[in-house]
Motif scaffolding. Structure first.
Motif, mmCIF file in Angstrom:
data_model
loop_
_atom_site.group_PDB
_atom_site.id
_atom_site.type_symbol
_atom_site.label_atom_id
_atom_site.label_comp_id
_atom_site.label_asym_id
_atom_site.label_seq_id
_atom_site.Cartn_x
_atom_site.Cartn_y
_atom_site.Cartn_z
ATOM 1 N N GLU A 56 0.837 -1.210 0.000
ATOM 2 C CA GLU A 56 0.000 0.000 0.000
ATOM 3 C C GLU A 56 0.862 1.247 0.000
ATOM 4 O O GLU A 56 1.915 1.275 0.638
ATOM 5 C CB GLU A 56 -0.845 0.086 1.281
ATOM 6 C CG GLU A 56 -2.089 -0.681 1.313
ATOM 7 C CD GLU A 56 -2.890 -0.400 2.585
ATOM 8 O OE1 GLU A 56 -4.112 -0.321 2.469
ATOM 9 O OE2 GLU A 56 -2.310 -0.295 3.683
ATOM 10 N N GLN A 60 -3.170 5.219 0.105
ATOM 11 C CA GLN A 60 -4.094 4.073 0.029
ATOM 12 C C GLN A 60 -4.451 3.575 1.434
ATOM 13 O O GLN A 60 -5.602 3.247 1.701
ATOM 14 C CB GLN A 60 -3.474 2.942 -0.801
ATOM 15 C CG GLN A 60 -3.400 3.247 -2.275
ATOM 16 C CD GLN A 60 -2.514 2.261 -3.041
ATOM 17 O OE1 GLN A 60 -1.620 1.629 -2.482
ATOM 18 N NE2 GLN A 60 -2.759 2.155 -4.337
ATOM 19 N N ARG A 64 -8.181 3.472 3.130
ATOM 20 C CA ARG A 64 -8.698 2.223 3.698
ATOM 21 C C ARG A 64 -9.076 2.407 5.165
ATOM 22 O O ARG A 64 -10.139 1.975 5.618
ATOM 23 C CB ARG A 64 -7.650 1.106 3.559
ATOM 24 C CG ARG A 64 -8.076 -0.209 4.216
ATOM 25 C CD ARG A 64 -7.002 -1.281 4.121
ATOM 26 N NE ARG A 64 -5.686 -0.852 4.526
ATOM 27 C CZ ARG A 64 -5.285 -0.674 5.798
ATOM 28 N NH1 ARG A 64 -6.129 -0.890 6.799
ATOM 29 N NH2 ARG A 64 -4.045 -0.286 6.066
ATOM 30 N N ALA A 76 -8.069 7.388 -2.453
ATOM 31 C CA ALA A 76 -6.699 7.782 -2.097
ATOM 32 C C ALA A 76 -6.234 8.993 -2.898
ATOM 33 O O ALA A 76 -5.590 9.895 -2.349
ATOM 34 C CB ALA A 76 -5.756 6.606 -2.307
#
Length: 165
Positions: A56, A60, A64, A76
């Motif tokens: 990631e 990101q 999340r 993102a």
């Protein structure tokens, strides 16, 4: 209290985290209310976010974590540049933690916060959410870390600058 979801007591945990500061038009920032699982009698307010997982980007991970912790969907690539980074040291779950943090600020309007996507440990250690002006949070002395009110100010300023441009 021994909890299989926690590392063995005394383990030094080093982690990189992505954190998000959702800011409303009135300058209040969304925070979570919770506690160390070994010290539930001392709750505090803290920022939304968590560990960056393998593969990631920090953005990101931030996206999340927003989805998992409060059910706020922000792609993102909509987070923009980070507003701050720092490294803090603290104790949680019987372990010293050295945490490098990257903070993003995102403007939000109407938000319906939900804890439905939280993991078991989060559900066991987070009780509420709240919207805070930096000065009000600072006055309570209930921020999880002394740096949080200043980070809230940076987020509010960043959102105001984006709005002006």
């Amino acid at each position: 209290m021994t909890d299989s979801r926690l590392p063995p007591p005394g383990t030094v945990v080093r982690r990189t985290t992505a954190r998000v500061l959702p800011v409303r038009g009135d300058g209040k920032v969304l925070l979570l209310h919770g506690w160390d699982p070994l010290v539930p009698a001392r709750p505090y307010w803290f920022t939304i976010g968590g560990g960056v997982e393998a593969g990631e980007t920090v953005a990101q991970a931030a996206s999340r974590e927003l989805r998992e912790e409060v059910a706020l969907l922000v792609p993102a690539d909509s987070l923009g540049e980070p507003v701050a980074t720092n490294t803090i040291e603290y104790h949680w779950g019987g372990c010293p933690i050295i945490q490098h943090q990257t903070f993003f600020a995102v403007r939000v309007d109407a938000v319906e916060v939900s804890f439905a996507n939280q993991e078991e440990l989060e559900l066991a250690t987070i009780s509420d959410h709240g919207w805070w002006h930096p000065d009000d949070l600072e006055a309570t002395g209930q921020a999880a870390h002394v740096t949080i009110p200043g980070l809230l100010r940076q987020a509010v300023n960043a959102i105001e600058l984006r709005k002006a441009s």
